[in-house]
Each structure stands twice: as structure tokens, then as C-alpha cells.
Design an enzyme around this catalytic site. Structure first.
Site, PDB file in Angstrom:
ATOM      1  N   ASN A   1       1.034  -0.853   0.117  1.00 25.18           N
ATOM      2  CA  ASN A   1      -0.177  -0.048  -0.397  1.00 25.18           C
ATOM      3  C   ASN A   1       0.786   1.345   0.241  1.00 25.18           C
ATOM      4  OD1 ASN A   1      -2.784  -1.103   0.336  1.00 25.18           O
ATOM      5  ND2 ASN A   1      -2.212  -2.481   1.523  1.00 25.18           N
ATOM      6  N   GLU A   2       1.479   2.029  -1.090  1.00 22.63           N
ATOM      7  CA  GLU A   2       2.088   3.195  -1.431  1.00 22.63           C
ATOM      8  C   GLU A   2       1.403   3.706  -1.143  1.00 22.63           C
ATOM      9  OE1 GLU A   2       5.025   2.136  -1.608  1.00 22.63           O
ATOM     10  OE2 GLU A   2       5.040   1.081  -3.780  1.00 22.63           O
TER      11      GLU A   2
END
Length: 639
Positions: free
Chosen positions: A162-163
């Protein structure tokens, strides 16, 4: 009262944090909690649903779980696992696959049924990924959700993949990887260009549904992002900050990962301190930097307004503190890194005697000497010391294939010009070229290609050392075996590396040793080389010469010591900066675009000069003399 004090210390921390002395102790404790959860649920006839992570962080947790299974009977027969993520596309048999990682580190060594293992499928056609992600979510829900999710944290603040920009309610999905994430993975893939651009990841919303979340982080490399995740504002720029919204989360850290949290980095802001000499120096330098004043201009008001009233009261008046710290910093500065002969050395970082010292500069890679300590290296030679340089590894990893082929072409052409037989060289060249054209990411080079690349680095190292004035018989190539072994196996013996290092030390009997002190990455070549050297010195500590051997640590191409840590600062004149640059230029294979450039796009000589100028500037701002540049060192004392 103890609880109130702890709450005061942690008032900047927005979620629970537990700090252990090191990652080994922390990993054992996390594994123990997992084992207790499995045992408790098994006793009730229930399955345990675990969310698992990959990467370096959980490796020792998995190792401890395997030990508990083998030695204490911990069973995984009633455990269901869901992995956080997988690169896309990715074959499960690939060395970089998280399927491979989980099998090697955990699943192959425990009694978990294969059908109980769930890892995102990196082999699907892209048009089928969305449906797979939906089914992955449903399957987790069908078991009642995750009992426990373990996490690492990336330097972008990502959890799973989850950037930055991820939504707090996001589910399992296909994502595009951040450039920093791909750079961090580049070593495993043989270059960033080989790292997949996408990955399948559980979403933050999925993670949040877990009944318990443990985020782990080890070593100083993670300290900066941990501070943001724990003390920063909630932001999509740092996805881990969303964990502040959970009532079921705990961060488990080692001391290095926790080092930038306020209670450890600037404890005077949150509690009364035991004012040691080192802490006073750190605090006063911090204060001067914060208020942008030289040390001698700091006032009692500055102290009081920045959480240091206790220091002013207990150790004041503040001007006396200022003078003491000014003198301490000033006394680290010396133009005589080998000691000034016939001088009073009571206020100098190095001993005056012996006037001519035997010195070894240990260089993990063939260019670390000139990049990190080039000015001091040259100064030691100029001042008449008996200077040796020891290149610990071949550095053959860091040469482009086409450079190696170009050197071989030169060898063939030169042999032809001398009317020598070249058939064998030409056959070797064609084999190497064919290999290079069909080479897979991170595929190990054949020995002949390694040899050519190693010889390129060796020739450059000799040229750099000669430029510094070191005689040829003082240039040593240890070519420590671990460097190539670690490319093929994870667990290697370092015994022959240690013995080879002992032999060199015993032969030279140095008064000074300069060594790379980069500890941010415990799996890096610098740290391994340091550990080998220290073990060699410890085994030799009964020899008389070791009692008079001082060890000075330098930092690599990316980071410098904090100003308060520096114990010897060697100023460089503008002319010496140029000489250092020319020595770095000898390493032509590392110019322009090296194979492993790290996070910094600047060339190594630019990084080195900028870093040395920043150190000089930091000293200048504290009120010291203004120099063109400075190289910094910290003394290491053997136990």
C-alpha cells in the site's frame, strides 16, 4: 507514578510502541505471541487465521516459529495463512517470488497443510486479477477475518504494498509500486529495471479488520519512517500513519529503529534526564542547530525555551556549558590524523607517538577508501606514515557486463597486435557475450566473467591507491570468500574470511586501523566486513601490538556521523578536495551510472564532496573555523 512517567515520555507517540534491545529478542517475543495464540485457539478447537509478511523483517520470527515447531511441538495443523502481497507478474518458482520466500523461511519446515496457505497469484492474466482480489477478500472473511496480522514497513511508509496515496478503506487490489520501493528491491532482481512495476496487495482496510496487528521494524535505516508513522500526522503520503486509527495495533521495534522517536532522540523534551557528558554534547549541539546560533551565543532563555531548563539548572551557568561543548568540538579538529609528532596530545584526538605509525585502511569495496576517507588517506601518506590499504572484497558485482566485454575485446586486440594466439580468448569472449545477452535478472555470472569484472575493479583500486602515494607492496587484495558465497547460499561460514584478515593484521601490526562503520543495513557488505575485522582483532587481542592499536570508523558514500558523535574531524583544503576527487576518478567503472547507485542520483565523487562540505558547514555554524571540507571519524574500542 511509573505509568505516568511512561505516558509523559511517550506523549508524542500516537500508538503503542514496544522497544527491544535488538531484533533477535524482539523476533523471539513476536514468535512467542503467535505461538500462544495458536495454542490458545487450538485448545478451543478453533483455527488460527494469520496474516503474514515477507522481506527481511520477519525472517527471524519465522526462524523462531520453526524452532518452536521442531523443539517444542508447536503445531500449525490448524493454522490458515494469508500473505500480504506478491509481485505481479511473478512465477511462484522464481527466486524473488514470495511463494519461494515463504516456503524457504517457514512453510517447508512446519506441518501446515498446503491447502491452508494463501498467497496472491502473480501468474494470472491481468484481466483476471480484480476477480481474484475479490475472492481473496471473501476467503479471509469466510474464516471470520484475521486473528493476527504481522507487518513490516517500507521506507515510503508502505505496509504490504500500500504505497503513498493508498486509501484507508482500500481492499486487496493490483497496485503500481513506488520508485523507492523498486530501488530497495533492485538488489534481489539484479537492477531496478528488472523489478516488476506492479504487485497484488491486501488493502489497508483489509489489514484494519485484523483483531491484532503487529508492525515490526529493525535497524537505523527504518528510524526516519518509523518516527513519521508513530509521531506524524495521519496522511496518505505515509500509509502506515493510518495505523494510528486502530485500537488493535502495536509497533515492535529494536533500539536502532526507535532511535529517532522523541523519547530516545531528544529525551530532554519529554522527561528529566541523567545528564551524561555525551548527552550534554548532543543536546547543546541540537540546541545550537535548532536556534541557528553558534554554541558560544546560546543563552539561558534558549535552554529554557527548548526543554533544557533542567540542564541549565543542574550543570549551569549555561555559558560554562557552552564553553565546555565548544572546546570538546574544537578538540576533534586535527590536521594530523596520525597524530602530531612531538606535540602535546592531551587535547588531540590521536596520540603523538609513535611519530610514524603503521596504518591499515580497510575498504569493503575497491573504491570505499578514496570515496569515504580519501583526503585523510592522502594526508597520512604525505605525513610519512607507513600506510597500507586492504580491499576486502572484489566488488565484481558492481561492473556492467558491457564494460567487462569491452576490456576483453581490448585484451584480444592487444594480443593480436603482438602477434599472439587469441583463439582461446575469442572463444571466451563469445561465450561471455552470449551469456550476457540471455542473462536472467540476478543470475550469477560464470566464473570467467566474475574474474574479468574483479580485475577491472582491482586495476582501478591500484590506480587510486598509487595516486594517494601508497607503494604497490602496501596494496592488499583480500578477496574475502563470503562475497561470492552469499550470492549462492544464505548461511555461510566466515571462518576463512576471519583467518585471512587475522593474517594481514598480524603481519602489519598496525597502530591505526580505519574501517567502514556503516551499520544501517545489517545484511550489507560493509557491516559483514566490519564484523569480520572486529572478530579478527578480538582473536588477536592477546598479542602485544593490539594494546596500542586504535580503530577509527568512517562512513560510506551516503551518510555521515551526527556532529555530536564525531571524535576526529580532518579538515581538507580546496587543493586536497581536488586530489581526493582525482583519486575517485580512477574508478571509471563506477562513474556516470554505477550498477548499484542507491537512492542518490549524484556521482560518487559529488556525493563525497557534498557530504564533506556539509560536515565542515555544520562545524562552522557551531562557531568553529570555516574549512572547505572535513572527513569525520568515530573511535571504536574493542571489548
Amino acid at each position: 507514578m511509573a505509568r505516568l512517567n511512561l505516558l509523559e515520555e511517550t506523549r508524542y507517540e500516537k500508538l503503542p510502541v514496544t522497544v527491544f534491545a535488538d531484533k533477535n529478542e524482539a523476533s523471539v517475543q513476536v514468535a512467542k505471541r503467535i505461538a500462544e495464540l495458536i495454542a490458545a485457539k487450538s485448545a478451543k478447537g478453533e483455527k488460527t487465521i494469520l496474516g503474514l509478511a515477507t522481506g527481511a523483517t520477519p525472517v527471524k520470527v519465522y526462524a523462531e516459529l520453526v524452532r518452536l515447531h521442531r523443539e517444542e511441538g508447536l503445531s500449525f495443523a490448524n493454522v490458515i495463512t494469508f500473505n500480504l502481497d506478491e509481485y505481479f507478474p511473478m512465477k511462484p518458482t522464481a527466486a524473488q517470488s514470495y511463494v519461494t520466500f515463504m516456503n524457504e523461511n517457514l512453510f517447508n519446515h512446519i506441518d501446515i497443510p498446503k491447502e491452508s496457505i494463501n498467497i496472491p497469484n502473480g501468474t494470472l492474466p491481468q484481466e483476471e486479477v480484480a476477480a481474484f482480489c475479490l475472492e481473496y477478500e471473501k476467503k479471509i472473511s469466510s474464516y471470520g477475518g484475521l486473528d493476527l496480522q504481522i507487518l513490516g514497513i517500507g521506507r515510503t511508509g508502505h505496509i504490504g504494498f500500500n504505497e503513498p496515496g493508498s486509501a484507508p478503506n482500500s481492499g486487496t487490489r493490483l497496485v503500481t509500486l513506488d520508485d523507492l520501493t523498486r530501488r530497495d528491491a533492485s538488489h534481489d532482481f539484479g537492477g531496478k529495471e528488472n523489478v516488476p512495476v506492479k504487485a497484488i496487495t491486501m488493502g489497508i482496510g483489509t489489514i484494519f479488520k485484523a483483531r491484532e496487528i503487529i508492525l515490526m521494524a529493525w535497524n537505523y535505516k527504518k528510524a526516519s519512517i518509523i518516527k513519521k508513522a508513530v509521531e506524524g500526522e495521519i496522511s496518505s503520503d505515509v500509509p502506515a500513519t493510518y495505523l494510528q486509527l486502530s485500537e488493535n495495533v502495536e509497533f515492535v521495534l529494536d533500539e536502532e529503529a526507535a532511535a529517532q522517536l522523541t523519547r530516545f532522540n531528544t529525551p530532554w523534551l519529554v522527561k528529566d534526564c541523567v545528564w551524561t557528558e555525551r548527552l550534554i554534547k548532543k543536546a547543546v549541539i541540537w540546541l545550537a542547530t535548532t536556534v541557528n546560533k553558534p554554541v558560544l551565543k546560546l543563552t539561558e532563555e534558549d535552554y529554557n525555551n527548548h526543554g533544557m531548563a533542567q540542564l541549565a539548572t543542574e550543570k549551569g551557568p549555561v555559558y560554562n556549558i557552552n564553553i565546555d561543548i565548544f572546546n570538546q568540538v574544537q578538540h576533534t579538529i586535527t590536521g594530523w590524523p596520525g597524530g602530531k609528532p612531538n606535540a602535546d596530545d592531551s587535547q588531540r584526538p590521536e596520540r603523538a607517538e609513535p611519530a610514524k605509525k603503521r596504518v591499515i585502511v580497510f575498504s569493503p569495496h575497491p573504491d570505499d577508501d578514496v570515496i569515504s576517507v580519501g583526503g585523510t588517506f592522502i594526508r597520512l601518506v604525505d605525513q610519512g606514515h607507513d600506510v597500507h590499504v586492504a580491499y576486502q572484497t572484489s566488488g565484481n558485482n558492481a561492473v556492467w557486463d558491457d564494460d567487462a566485454l569491452r576490456y576483453l575485446e581490448f585484451a584480444i586486440d592487444f594480443a593480436k597486435s603482438q602477434h599472439q594466439e587469441v583463439a582461446q580468448l575469442e572463444a571466451l569472449y563469445h561465450n561471455m557475450r552470449a551469456f550476457s545477452q540471455s542473462k536472467h535478472p540476478n543470475q550469477d555470472d560464470p566464473q570467467e566473467l566474475k574474474t574479468v569484472k574483479g580485475l577491472i575493479r582491482k586495476g582501478e583500486a591500484i590506480a587510486g591507491a598509487r595516486f594517494a602515494g601508497v607503494p604497490d607492496d602496501h596494496i592488499h587484495f583480500l578477496d574475502l570468500p563470503f562475497y561470492d558465497r552469499l550470492k549462492m547460499q544464505k548461511n555461510v561460514s566466515f571462518e576463512d574470511d576471519i583467518k585471512e584478515t587475522m593474517a594481514l593484521l598480524s603481519a602489519i601490526k598496525p597502530h591505526q586501523v580505519f574501517a567502514a562503520g556503516d551499520f544501517a543495513d545489517p545484511h550489507g557488505t560493509h557491516k559483514i566486513c566490519f564484523d569480520i575485522m572486529i572478530e579478527a582483532l578480538n582473536r588477536l587481542k592477546n598479542e602485544e601490538w593490539t594494546k596500542d592499536c586504535w580503530i577509527w570508523l568512517y562512513r560510506g558514500a551516503w551518510h555521515e556521523f551526527e556532529t555530536y558523535e564525531i571524535e576526529m574531524a580532518v579538515p581538507l583544503s580546496p587543493q586536497e578536495v581536488i586530489r581526493k576527487r582525482l583519486a575517485i576518478y580512477k574508478h571509471q567503472s563506477q562513474k556516470d551510472l554505477p550498477v548499484f547507485p542507491g537512492d542518490d542520483a549524484r556521482e560518487f565523487w559529488v556525493r563525497a564532496e557534498d557530504r564533506n562540505r556539509e560536515t565542515a558547514c555544520a562545524y562552522d555554524k557551531l562557531g568553529m573555523a570555516e574549512y572547505e571540507a572535513m572527513e569525520a571519524f568515530v573511535r571504536y574500542k574493542l571489548n
